[in-house]
Design a protein around this motif. Sequence first.
Motif, PDB file in Angstrom:
ATOM      1  N   ASN A 172      -2.766   7.166  -4.313  1.00  0.00           N
ATOM      2  CA  ASN A 172      -2.801   5.987  -3.453  1.00  0.00           C
ATOM      3  C   ASN A 172      -2.992   4.723  -4.291  1.00  0.00           C
ATOM      4  O   ASN A 172      -3.810   4.711  -5.217  1.00  0.00           O
ATOM      5  CB  ASN A 172      -3.959   6.123  -2.456  1.00  0.00           C
ATOM      6  CG  ASN A 172      -3.995   4.991  -1.475  1.00  0.00           C
ATOM      7  OD1 ASN A 172      -3.114   4.848  -0.657  1.00  0.00           O
ATOM      8  ND2 ASN A 172      -5.023   4.169  -1.566  1.00  0.00           N
ATOM      9  N   THR A 222      -6.794   8.933  -6.792  1.00  0.00           N
ATOM     10  CA  THR A 222      -6.036  10.180  -6.692  1.00  0.00           C
ATOM     11  C   THR A 222      -6.981  11.355  -6.884  1.00  0.00           C
ATOM     12  O   THR A 222      -8.073  11.212  -7.444  1.00  0.00           O
ATOM     13  CB  THR A 222      -4.913  10.245  -7.741  1.00  0.00           C
ATOM     14  OG1 THR A 222      -4.108  11.412  -7.501  1.00  0.00           O
ATOM     15  CG2 THR A 222      -5.444  10.307  -9.157  1.00  0.00           C
ATOM     16  N   ASN A 230      -2.633  13.265  -3.251  1.00  0.00           N
ATOM     17  CA  ASN A 230      -3.246  12.131  -2.548  1.00  0.00           C
ATOM     18  C   ASN A 230      -3.292  10.880  -3.415  1.00  0.00           C
ATOM     19  O   ASN A 230      -4.301  10.176  -3.471  1.00  0.00           O
ATOM     20  CB  ASN A 230      -4.644  12.495  -2.047  1.00  0.00           C
ATOM     21  CG  ASN A 230      -4.604  13.666  -1.100  1.00  0.00           C
ATOM     22  OD1 ASN A 230      -3.748  13.727  -0.217  1.00  0.00           O
ATOM     23  ND2 ASN A 230      -5.491  14.620  -1.297  1.00  0.00           N
ATOM     24  N   SER A 245       0.876  -1.163   0.000  1.00  0.00           N
ATOM     25  CA  SER A 245       0.000   0.000   0.000  1.00  0.00           C
ATOM     26  C   SER A 245       0.913   1.212   0.000  1.00  0.00           C
ATOM     27  O   SER A 245       1.643   1.445   0.963  1.00  0.00           O
ATOM     28  CB  SER A 245      -0.899  -0.007   1.238  1.00  0.00           C
ATOM     29  OG  SER A 245      -1.708   1.155   1.261  1.00  0.00           O
ATOM     30  N   SER A 246       0.908   1.969  -1.095  1.00  0.00           N
ATOM     31  CA  SER A 246       1.821   3.099  -1.258  1.00  0.00           C
ATOM     32  C   SER A 246       1.038   4.367  -1.557  1.00  0.00           C
ATOM     33  O   SER A 246      -0.049   4.310  -2.144  1.00  0.00           O
ATOM     34  CB  SER A 246       2.813   2.832  -2.395  1.00  0.00           C
ATOM     35  OG  SER A 246       3.584   1.689  -2.112  1.00  0.00           O
ATOM     36  N   TYR A 247       1.642   5.505  -1.197  1.00  0.00           N
ATOM     37  CA  TYR A 247       0.964   6.777  -1.445  1.00  0.00           C
ATOM     38  C   TYR A 247       1.964   7.908  -1.616  1.00  0.00           C
ATOM     39  O   TYR A 247       3.155   7.750  -1.346  1.00  0.00           O
ATOM     40  CB  TYR A 247      -0.011   7.096  -0.311  1.00  0.00           C
ATOM     41  CG  TYR A 247       0.648   7.366   1.023  1.00  0.00           C
ATOM     42  CD1 TYR A 247       0.992   8.649   1.402  1.00  0.00           C
ATOM     43  CD2 TYR A 247       0.923   6.327   1.911  1.00  0.00           C
ATOM     44  CE1 TYR A 247       1.600   8.900   2.628  1.00  0.00           C
ATOM     45  CE2 TYR A 247       1.521   6.568   3.139  1.00  0.00           C
ATOM     46  CZ  TYR A 247       1.853   7.860   3.490  1.00  0.00           C
ATOM     47  OH  TYR A 247       2.452   8.102   4.692  1.00  0.00           O
ATOM     48  N   ASN A 248       1.434   9.039  -2.074  1.00  0.00           N
ATOM     49  CA  ASN A 248       2.172  10.292  -2.168  1.00  0.00           C
ATOM     50  C   ASN A 248       1.152  11.402  -1.983  1.00  0.00           C
ATOM     51  O   ASN A 248       0.291  11.597  -2.841  1.00  0.00           O
ATOM     52  CB  ASN A 248       2.878  10.417  -3.516  1.00  0.00           C
ATOM     53  CG  ASN A 248       3.743  11.663  -3.612  1.00  0.00           C
ATOM     54  OD1 ASN A 248       3.724  12.517  -2.734  1.00  0.00           O
ATOM     55  ND2 ASN A 248       4.497  11.774  -4.693  1.00  0.00           N
ATOM     56  N   PHE A 284       5.264   7.630  -6.189  1.00  0.00           N
ATOM     57  CA  PHE A 284       4.859   7.271  -4.831  1.00  0.00           C
ATOM     58  C   PHE A 284       6.075   7.454  -3.925  1.00  0.00           C
ATOM     59  O   PHE A 284       7.181   7.079  -4.295  1.00  0.00           O
ATOM     60  CB  PHE A 284       4.370   5.822  -4.796  1.00  0.00           C
ATOM     61  CG  PHE A 284       3.151   5.615  -5.657  1.00  0.00           C
ATOM     62  CD1 PHE A 284       1.887   5.665  -5.104  1.00  0.00           C
ATOM     63  CD2 PHE A 284       3.272   5.411  -7.023  1.00  0.00           C
ATOM     64  CE1 PHE A 284       0.761   5.506  -5.896  1.00  0.00           C
ATOM     65  CE2 PHE A 284       2.155   5.256  -7.829  1.00  0.00           C
ATOM     66  CZ  PHE A 284       0.901   5.306  -7.263  1.00  0.00           C
TER      67      PHE A 284
END
Length: 134
Positions: free
Chosen positions: A127, A52, A125, A3-6, A20
């Motif tokens: 994800n 996103t 956001n 589970s990755s995000y920025n 990410f």
Amino acid sequence: MISSYNITAQLVTIDGLLTFTTDRILTGCTITRNGPTFQLNKPGYYYVTFNTDASSATVDAITVELQNNGIAVPGATATTTPAVANDVMNLAFATIIKVPPSCCAIDNTANLTLVNTGVAATFTNVNINITKLC
């Protein structure tokens, strides 16, 4: 599972990759991330969800597509067209990826990227969740 995000705003040009910065969850060695690329290392079925927020200085379509080894994954595309410039819109999709077994002559490893195939846009956001089903 990964589970990755920025959450940082990123301006992505046409055909640019979404990036990410943080892995919230990373278990095992089945899935790895190298910058903007998610590598599915083992054969099987993987469930991918993506979302996103995006905005553009124009009122043209903003599109993100999932690519596997540089080829668009059918049905794994999200498009939105803002009514006015700089409107923040949400894009999301979910899909299943099949990774066949590899052998010494054929490498079936899947390398997934998220590509901005619409107009240049600012994404926040970002994800992604990838889970090996079986």
